[in-house]
Design an enzyme around this catalytic site. Structure first.
Site, PDB file in Angstrom:
ATOM      1  N   HIS A  39      43.423  45.219  39.607  1.00 25.45           N
ATOM      2  CA  HIS A  39      43.617  46.140  40.452  1.00 25.45           C
ATOM      3  C   HIS A  39      42.886  47.338  40.563  1.00 25.45           C
ATOM      4  O   HIS A  39      42.043  47.842  41.430  1.00 25.45           O
ATOM      5  CB  HIS A  39      45.033  46.865  40.533  1.00 25.45           C
ATOM      6  CG  HIS A  39      46.361  45.991  40.799  1.00 25.45           C
ATOM      7  ND1 HIS A  39      47.150  45.521  39.730  1.00 25.45           N
ATOM      8  CD2 HIS A  39      46.659  45.078  41.890  1.00 25.45           C
ATOM      9  CE1 HIS A  39      47.853  44.661  40.343  1.00 25.45           C
ATOM     10  NE2 HIS A  39      47.833  44.469  41.598  1.00 25.45           N
ATOM     11  N   ASP A 173      44.106  35.245  43.920  1.00 26.52           N
ATOM     12  CA  ASP A 173      44.775  34.857  45.015  1.00 26.52           C
ATOM     13  C   ASP A 173      44.072  34.416  45.991  1.00 26.52           C
ATOM     14  O   ASP A 173      44.034  34.700  47.273  1.00 26.52           O
ATOM     15  CB  ASP A 173      45.824  36.035  45.402  1.00 26.52           C
ATOM     16  CG  ASP A 173      46.738  36.445  44.499  1.00 26.52           C
ATOM     17  OD1 ASP A 173      47.570  35.943  43.956  1.00 26.52           O
ATOM     18  OD2 ASP A 173      46.438  37.764  44.174  1.00 26.52           O
TER      19      ASP A 173
END
Length: 530
Positions: A39, A173
């Protein structure tokens, strides 16, 4: 740093910022919290590329199935808030489920963790964005029905609320990333979707919030997923581009670790997610597995192309000269991005389209097409079928090309053109954002630079026999320093060194020495036979 938990407050803030600076850029990093290094790499990029870096923290109940870990999903807001503050985030948006889905979905007396069943019931009455079934029924979609519909719902909602310039998602992802890009394209949403490279632990295990569930022993066991991907990549690099060969290599590697239960290993098109039998240009090799009760995913892109070399750097660093010569030395096609901007400038002048009229320019280029001769020895460039190789070097074009290059629609059009040229690789290109924006997956990235003093000295020599020969070295240094500041702070594709770029400082190097270093790096990173 500002923290908002309501839509009204977030909109108030964004409206005030855009009123003060209409062209302010906003970078959105959507997260479900439990922030980790992956992140933070997205946040860092959003911070570098935008005036406002905004992180959303929301554990979206719509993307969890009835038997999944919604209630147990890691939540540590105070730690997340501290990490965001340390990373230079401007805004955190951390709404409740009630705030995001309304009173009909959640009773305000309920806790966030017990609200899921009501939201599931309410989902059927929500206006939904339905992603293509062909993209949601494969890979993770087989075992997580409804998951990607929930992702599409929350991402569309966030993009609508924030209206960011760019939104950042991790490559880990990959199925989600492909679906969101399709959604943005189909709905013509005015946002650029930026993919961030997978960040890995020392063992190779892809960073994930769910890694918190794993014991140290399980983490080590789970690292077999990355080794499996590497083994498949080696098989691919050996010359066998077929799916059976790559998948067999991956499955065999995972089979060697009994504690890891493979759910799937599949090779699909990175954009459409359709299964591949042979990789013609690029293939997404994706795996999912369980380690204990924890489900993990990972992937790698297999590229069947010649290498791409991206050279970035400040004005006056000698990028154009070096790139042309390096193209010859490496037998690569020199993708002259500057010539592309010149070609569109020439077209605008020829058709009497005012360059100051951005809407008219956008209309003009929408029906235009460029053609190149990919032979390294050729410089041929055509626009709409007309050879403009020499015409684009006129003084009139030169005097207007910077104005043309500043138009967002022009930049968007040409970035897409440049990426199209790189589909099969075998190119070298230079600019301000080639490695960071145009070809972020280039096999070799170089940041070519020199001190302001050295660049000014070189420029003074260039101007010796021109009508600007009377300019002083001090004035040139001031001009170049100002240009550096503008390039590094501009709203669109600012100048910066890519995280994986090799910096070459050229103050005490000849052009030949710079070329030798680039050729050496190419052979070291890619190999002499590429």
């Amino acid at each position: 740093m500002r923290l908002f938990t309501t839509i009204a407050a977030l909109r108030c803030y964004l409206n005030s910022q855009k009123s003060a600076a209409p062209h302010v850029t906003v970078g959105l990093v959507p997260t479900m919290g439990a922030l980790h290094a992956g992140h933070l790499s997205l946040i860092q990029r959003a911070r570098q590329e935008n005036a406002i870096a905004l992180v959303s923290i929301f554990v979206n109940p719509l993307q969890f199935g009835p038997t999944e870990d919604f209630q147990d999903y890691p939540r540590n807001f105070e730690q997340d808030r501290l990490l965001c503050e340390q990373a230079g985030v401007d805004v955190i948006f951390a709404p409740s489920a009630t705030e995001m889905f309304g009173n009909q979905a959640v009773d305000r007396t309920e806790t966030e963790k017990t609200a899921q069943k009501h939201i599931e019931i309410h989902l059927s009455s929500l206006t939904q964005v339905v992603p293509p079934p062909a993209m949601t029924s494969v890979l993770c979609g087989k075992s997580r029905p409804g998951h990607f519909q929930g992702v599409a719902a929350i991402v569309t909602k966030l993009l609508s609320l924030v209206q960011p310039t760019k939104a950042y998602f991790g490559q880990k992802d990959a199925q989600q990333l492909a679906m969101i890009r399709k959604l943005v394209f189909d709905l013509n949403l005015p946002v650029e979707i930026v993919a961030g490279a997978i960040v890995r632990e020392e063992s190779g295990l892809a960073m994930s919030s769910r890694n918190q569930y794993l014991t140290p022993e399980q983490k080590q066991q789970a690292s077999v997923l990355y080794r499996a991907l590497q083994q498949a990549s080696e098989t691919f690099a050996s010359g066998d581009r077929t799916a059976p060969a790559a998948l067999a290599a991956a499955r065999a590697a995972v089979a060697g670790e009994p504690a890891v239960k493979l759910e799937y290993a599949e090779l699909v098109d990175p954009d459409t997610l359709t299964p591949l039998q042979v990789v013609e240009t690029a293939g997404l090799l994706a795996v999912a597995a369980r380690v204990g009760s924890t489900r993990l995913i990972d992937n790698i892109i297999l590229r069947n192309r010649r290498p791409i070399v991206a050279i970035d750097g400040p004005a006056g660093a000698g990028k154009s000269t070096v790139t042309r010569l390096a193209a010859t030395a490496l037998n690569l096609f020199y993708l002259d991005t500057g010539a592309m901007y010149r070609a569109l400038t020439w077209l605008a002048l020829k058709t009497d389209t005012p360059i100051s009229d951005e809407c008219a320019i956008a209309e003009l280029i929408s029906s235009s097409y460029l053609e190149y001769n990919l032979d390294p020895a050729s410089k041929m460039l055509k626009i709409n079928g007309e050879d403009v190789t020499e015409a684009i070097r006129s003084l009139e074009v030169t005097s207007r090309v910077s104005e043309m290059a500043a138009i967002p629609a022009v930049r968007q059009f040409l970035v897409e053109e440049q990426r199209r040229c790189g589909t099969k690789g075998g190119i070298i290109a230079e600019g301000r954002d080639i490695g960071t924006n145009v070809f972020p997956d280039a096999e070799l990235k170089i940041f070519l630079t020199a001190s302001v003093q050295e660049r000014s000295r070189r420029r003074l020599l260039e101007l010796k026999d021109t009508d600007r020969a009377n300019i002083t070295l001090a004035q040139l240094e001031q001009d170049i320093a100002l240009r550096d500041e503008k390039d590094s702070t501009r709203e669109v594709a600012p100048l910066r060194k890519a995280a994986d770029a090799v910096e070459i400082q050229t103050d005490n190097l000849t052009v030949a020495e710079v070329i030798d270093r680039i050729v050496g790096l190419y052979k070291q990173r890619i190999g002499p036979k590429s």
